[in-house]
Design a protein around this motif. Structure first.
Motif, PDB file in Angstrom:
ATOM      1  N   LEU A   1      -4.950   5.673   4.510  1.00  0.00           N
ATOM      2  CA  LEU A   1      -5.111   3.359   4.570  1.00  0.00           C
ATOM      3  C   LEU A   1      -5.376   3.274   3.500  1.00  0.00           C
ATOM      4  O   LEU A   1      -4.247   2.594   2.606  1.00  0.00           O
ATOM      5  CB  LEU A   1      -6.742   3.423   4.940  1.00  0.00           C
ATOM      6  CG  LEU A   1      -6.874   3.596   6.730  1.00  0.00           C
ATOM      7  CD1 LEU A   1      -7.693   3.016   6.962  1.00  0.00           C
ATOM      8  CD2 LEU A   1      -5.476   2.314   6.939  1.00  0.00           C
ATOM      9  N   PHE A   2      -5.665   4.179   2.296  1.00  0.00           N
ATOM     10  CA  PHE A   2      -5.164   4.210   0.556  1.00  0.00           C
ATOM     11  C   PHE A   2      -3.899   4.397   0.697  1.00  0.00           C
ATOM     12  O   PHE A   2      -3.324   3.521  -0.371  1.00  0.00           O
ATOM     13  CB  PHE A   2      -6.504   5.017   0.442  1.00  0.00           C
ATOM     14  CG  PHE A   2      -6.402   5.121  -1.407  1.00  0.00           C
ATOM     15  CD1 PHE A   2      -6.621   4.082  -1.923  1.00  0.00           C
ATOM     16  CD2 PHE A   2      -5.539   5.959  -1.942  1.00  0.00           C
ATOM     17  CE1 PHE A   2      -6.491   4.437  -3.584  1.00  0.00           C
ATOM     18  CE2 PHE A   2      -5.001   5.687  -3.596  1.00  0.00           C
ATOM     19  CZ  PHE A   2      -5.925   4.678  -3.985  1.00  0.00           C
ATOM     20  N   PHE A   3      -3.288   5.177   0.829  1.00  0.00           N
ATOM     21  CA  PHE A   3      -1.886   5.452   0.542  1.00  0.00           C
ATOM     22  C   PHE A   3      -0.733   4.336   1.007  1.00  0.00           C
ATOM     23  O   PHE A   3       0.259   3.776   0.343  1.00  0.00           O
ATOM     24  CB  PHE A   3      -1.423   6.866   1.179  1.00  0.00           C
ATOM     25  CG  PHE A   3       0.085   7.203   1.004  1.00  0.00           C
ATOM     26  CD1 PHE A   3       0.452   7.709  -0.654  1.00  0.00           C
ATOM     27  CD2 PHE A   3       0.394   7.240   2.082  1.00  0.00           C
ATOM     28  CE1 PHE A   3       2.036   7.953  -0.818  1.00  0.00           C
ATOM     29  CE2 PHE A   3       2.478   7.199   1.637  1.00  0.00           C
ATOM     30  CZ  PHE A   3       3.351   7.645   0.486  1.00  0.00           C
ATOM     31  N   PHE A   4      -1.158   4.132   2.630  1.00  0.00           N
ATOM     32  CA  PHE A   4      -0.187   3.032   2.180  1.00  0.00           C
ATOM     33  C   PHE A   4      -0.649   1.592   2.115  1.00  0.00           C
ATOM     34  O   PHE A   4       0.537   0.728   1.845  1.00  0.00           O
ATOM     35  CB  PHE A   4      -0.459   2.781   4.162  1.00  0.00           C
ATOM     36  CG  PHE A   4       0.388   4.031   4.726  1.00  0.00           C
ATOM     37  CD1 PHE A   4       1.792   3.972   4.644  1.00  0.00           C
ATOM     38  CD2 PHE A   4      -0.414   5.371   5.248  1.00  0.00           C
ATOM     39  CE1 PHE A   4       2.292   5.076   5.028  1.00  0.00           C
ATOM     40  CE2 PHE A   4       0.465   6.752   5.929  1.00  0.00           C
ATOM     41  CZ  PHE A   4       1.587   6.863   6.148  1.00  0.00           C
ATOM     42  N   PHE A   5      -2.166   0.911   2.766  1.00  0.00           N
ATOM     43  CA  PHE A   5      -2.080   0.113   1.960  1.00  0.00           C
ATOM     44  C   PHE A   5      -2.743  -0.400   0.377  1.00  0.00           C
ATOM     45  O   PHE A   5      -3.167  -1.705  -0.462  1.00  0.00           O
ATOM     46  CB  PHE A   5      -3.253  -0.233   2.257  1.00  0.00           C
ATOM     47  CG  PHE A   5      -3.032  -0.757   3.995  1.00  0.00           C
ATOM     48  CD1 PHE A   5      -2.540  -1.508   4.433  1.00  0.00           C
ATOM     49  CD2 PHE A   5      -3.179   0.413   5.001  1.00  0.00           C
ATOM     50  CE1 PHE A   5      -1.456  -2.288   6.149  1.00  0.00           C
ATOM     51  CE2 PHE A   5      -2.844   0.138   6.470  1.00  0.00           C
ATOM     52  CZ  PHE A   5      -2.331  -0.992   6.956  1.00  0.00           C
ATOM     53  N   SER A   6      -2.000   0.657  -0.518  1.00  0.00           N
ATOM     54  CA  SER A   6      -2.769   0.890  -1.539  1.00  0.00           C
ATOM     55  C   SER A   6      -1.142  -0.010  -2.765  1.00  0.00           C
ATOM     56  O   SER A   6       0.148  -0.205  -1.633  1.00  0.00           O
ATOM     57  CB  SER A   6      -2.704   1.123  -3.046  1.00  0.00           C
ATOM     58  OG  SER A   6      -1.463   2.496  -2.499  1.00  0.00           O
ATOM     59  N   GLN A   7      -1.667  -1.309  -3.449  1.00  0.00           N
ATOM     60  CA  GLN A   7      -0.690  -1.898  -4.016  1.00  0.00           C
ATOM     61  C   GLN A   7       0.655  -1.050  -4.653  1.00  0.00           C
ATOM     62  O   GLN A   7      -0.234  -0.798  -5.488  1.00  0.00           O
ATOM     63  CB  GLN A   7      -0.726  -3.576  -4.781  1.00  0.00           C
ATOM     64  CG  GLN A   7      -1.362  -4.351  -3.943  1.00  0.00           C
ATOM     65  CD  GLN A   7      -2.145  -5.109  -4.718  1.00  0.00           C
ATOM     66  OE1 GLN A   7      -1.707  -6.021  -5.466  1.00  0.00           O
ATOM     67  NE2 GLN A   7      -2.723  -6.458  -3.933  1.00  0.00           N
ATOM     68  N   ARG A   8       2.105  -1.660  -4.427  1.00  0.00           N
ATOM     69  CA  ARG A   8       3.128  -1.001  -5.716  1.00  0.00           C
ATOM     70  C   ARG A   8       3.893  -1.975  -6.536  1.00  0.00           C
ATOM     71  O   ARG A   8       3.040  -2.908  -6.278  1.00  0.00           O
ATOM     72  CB  ARG A   8       3.848   0.144  -4.711  1.00  0.00           C
ATOM     73  CG  ARG A   8       2.941   1.212  -4.102  1.00  0.00           C
ATOM     74  CD  ARG A   8       3.923   2.271  -3.609  1.00  0.00           C
ATOM     75  NE  ARG A   8       2.945   3.391  -2.615  1.00  0.00           N
ATOM     76  CZ  ARG A   8       2.336   3.346  -1.693  1.00  0.00           C
ATOM     77  NH1 ARG A   8       1.585   2.512  -1.078  1.00  0.00           N
ATOM     78  NH2 ARG A   8       1.604   4.473  -1.537  1.00  0.00           N
ATOM     79  N   ASP A   9       4.389  -1.936  -7.247  1.00  0.00           N
ATOM     80  CA  ASP A   9       5.567  -2.566  -7.706  1.00  0.00           C
ATOM     81  C   ASP A   9       6.459  -3.004  -7.191  1.00  0.00           C
ATOM     82  O   ASP A   9       6.983  -3.028  -6.074  1.00  0.00           O
ATOM     83  CB  ASP A   9       5.810  -2.236  -9.428  1.00  0.00           C
ATOM     84  CG  ASP A   9       5.267  -0.780 -10.344  1.00  0.00           C
ATOM     85  OD1 ASP A   9       3.547  -1.491  -9.957  1.00  0.00           O
ATOM     86  OD2 ASP A   9       5.158  -0.310 -10.774  1.00  0.00           O
ATOM     87  N   VAL A  10       6.500  -4.160  -7.218  1.00  0.00           N
ATOM     88  CA  VAL A  10       7.659  -5.557  -6.942  1.00  0.00           C
ATOM     89  C   VAL A  10       8.003  -6.117  -8.939  1.00  0.00           C
ATOM     90  O   VAL A  10       8.125  -6.285  -8.786  1.00  0.00           O
ATOM     91  CB  VAL A  10       6.915  -6.774  -6.347  1.00  0.00           C
ATOM     92  CG1 VAL A  10       8.288  -7.512  -5.814  1.00  0.00           C
ATOM     93  CG2 VAL A  10       6.258  -5.897  -5.012  1.00  0.00           C
ATOM     94  N   THR A  11       9.700  -5.148  -8.549  1.00  0.00           N
ATOM     95  CA  THR A  11      10.224  -5.146  -9.166  1.00  0.00           C
ATOM     96  C   THR A  11      11.426  -6.508  -8.945  1.00  0.00           C
ATOM     97  O   THR A  11      11.786  -6.281  -7.685  1.00  0.00           O
ATOM     98  CB  THR A  11      11.274  -3.724  -9.333  1.00  0.00           C
ATOM     99  OG1 THR A  11      11.692  -3.159  -8.514  1.00  0.00           O
ATOM    100  CG2 THR A  11      10.500  -2.869 -10.123  1.00  0.00           C
ATOM    101  N   ILE A  12      11.577  -7.371  -9.903  1.00  0.00           N
ATOM    102  CA  ILE A  12      12.998  -8.477 -10.278  1.00  0.00           C
ATOM    103  C   ILE A  12      13.916  -7.824 -10.682  1.00  0.00           C
ATOM    104  O   ILE A  12      13.167  -8.245 -12.516  1.00  0.00           O
ATOM    105  CB  ILE A  12      12.618  -9.361 -10.539  1.00  0.00           C
ATOM    106  CG1 ILE A  12      11.229  -9.649  -9.005  1.00  0.00           C
ATOM    107  CG2 ILE A  12      13.160 -10.658  -9.930  1.00  0.00           C
ATOM    108  CD1 ILE A  12      11.243 -11.325  -8.340  1.00  0.00           C
ATOM    109  N   ALA A  13      15.116  -7.594 -11.132  1.00  0.00           N
ATOM    110  CA  ALA A  13      16.198  -7.374 -12.167  1.00  0.00           C
ATOM    111  C   ALA A  13      17.372  -7.496 -11.731  1.00  0.00           C
ATOM    112  O   ALA A  13      17.432  -8.208 -10.242  1.00  0.00           O
ATOM    113  CB  ALA A  13      15.733  -6.029 -11.943  1.00  0.00           C
ATOM    114  N   SER A  14      18.623  -8.001 -12.281  1.00  0.00           N
ATOM    115  CA  SER A  14      19.681  -8.435 -12.380  1.00  0.00           C
ATOM    116  C   SER A  14      20.471  -7.328 -13.269  1.00  0.00           C
ATOM    117  O   SER A  14      20.143  -7.011 -14.433  1.00  0.00           O
ATOM    118  CB  SER A  14      19.710  -9.990 -12.556  1.00  0.00           C
ATOM    119  OG  SER A  14      21.412  -9.874 -12.778  1.00  0.00           O
TER     120      SER A  14
END
Length: 218
Positions: free
Chosen positions: A111-124
């Motif tokens: 649960l900790f591995f799958f539901f821990s928040q990771r980065d959301v990147t926006i790039a161009s």
């Protein structure tokens, strides 16, 4: 010694009276003493061979020491089976507890591995933006045009996300000349990348101190 002699005489007298009641006179004092030699009389019947009927429910019968009922059979086997059963039950419960604890730890880790928040990147990766919808007003001395800014949004999480709003500021020579806020709905599945475009309007005029840039476009 005197007490034992008196007890023996009492036993002999009791035996004689018992023999007389049965009509037998073959038991004399000598024969009875011979019978008691090397032994002691029964404390229950006192050597009579019977007990009074009125004391039938009060007196306790004696069991010989060599009676098989006093020597339980297969005692070691029964004790071994009991110990083995208790050991199996104990280790089974320990095993169940260990499995339960291990399952809880693994579940919590997953649960900790799958539901821990990771980065959301926006790039161009676009280096050159071409203007469109160009408007030039020579009377008011301003220039307005739009550019389309393409972006890639990457969701590294194991759950989907939704992008609802973007805010882009246009800067020229350390001066912010425009801020564009776009509202939309973009669903990004887990572990995936989506593309979206943002239109940005740019104005060069006296109001923002960039009238000189407007003359360049004339």
């Amino acid at each position: 010694m005197e007490e034992q002699e008196n007890e023996k005489n009492n036993l002999v007298n009791d035996r004689r009276s018992y023999s007389s009641r049965l009509g037998s006179t073959s038991y004399g004092s000598d024969s009875y003493e011979e019978l008691l030699r090397g032994s002691v009389p029964c404390p229950t019947c006192r050597g009579k061979g019977n007990i009074p009927k009125e004391q039938e429910g009060e007196l306790v019968a004696l069991i010989p020491v060599r009676d098989k009922r006093l020597k339980p059979r297969r005692t070691c086997l029964y004790v071994g089976i009991a110990v083995f059963t208790c050991t199996v039950i104990f280790y089974s419960r320990c095993l169940y507890v260990g499995i339960a604890v291990f399952t809880c730890i693994v579940t919590a880790g997953l649960l900790f591995f799958f539901f821990s928040q990771r980065d959301v990147t926006i790039a161009s990766n676009v280096s050159l933006l071409l203007p469109h919808n160009l408007t030039i007003d020579t009377a008011k001395k301003y220039v307005y045009f739009e550019v389309t800014y393409p972006f890639n949004i990457s969701n590294l999480n194991y759950f989907p996300i939704t992008l609802t709003q973007t805010s882009i500021a246009v800067q020229f020579n350390v001066k912010v000349i425009n801020t564009t806020v776009s509202t939309f709905t973009l669903n990004v599945p887990m572990r995936s990348t989506r593309k979206f475009d943002v239109n940005v309007g740019i104005t060069f005029s006296k109001d923002n101190g960039l009238a000189a840039m407007a003359y360049v476009y004339y």
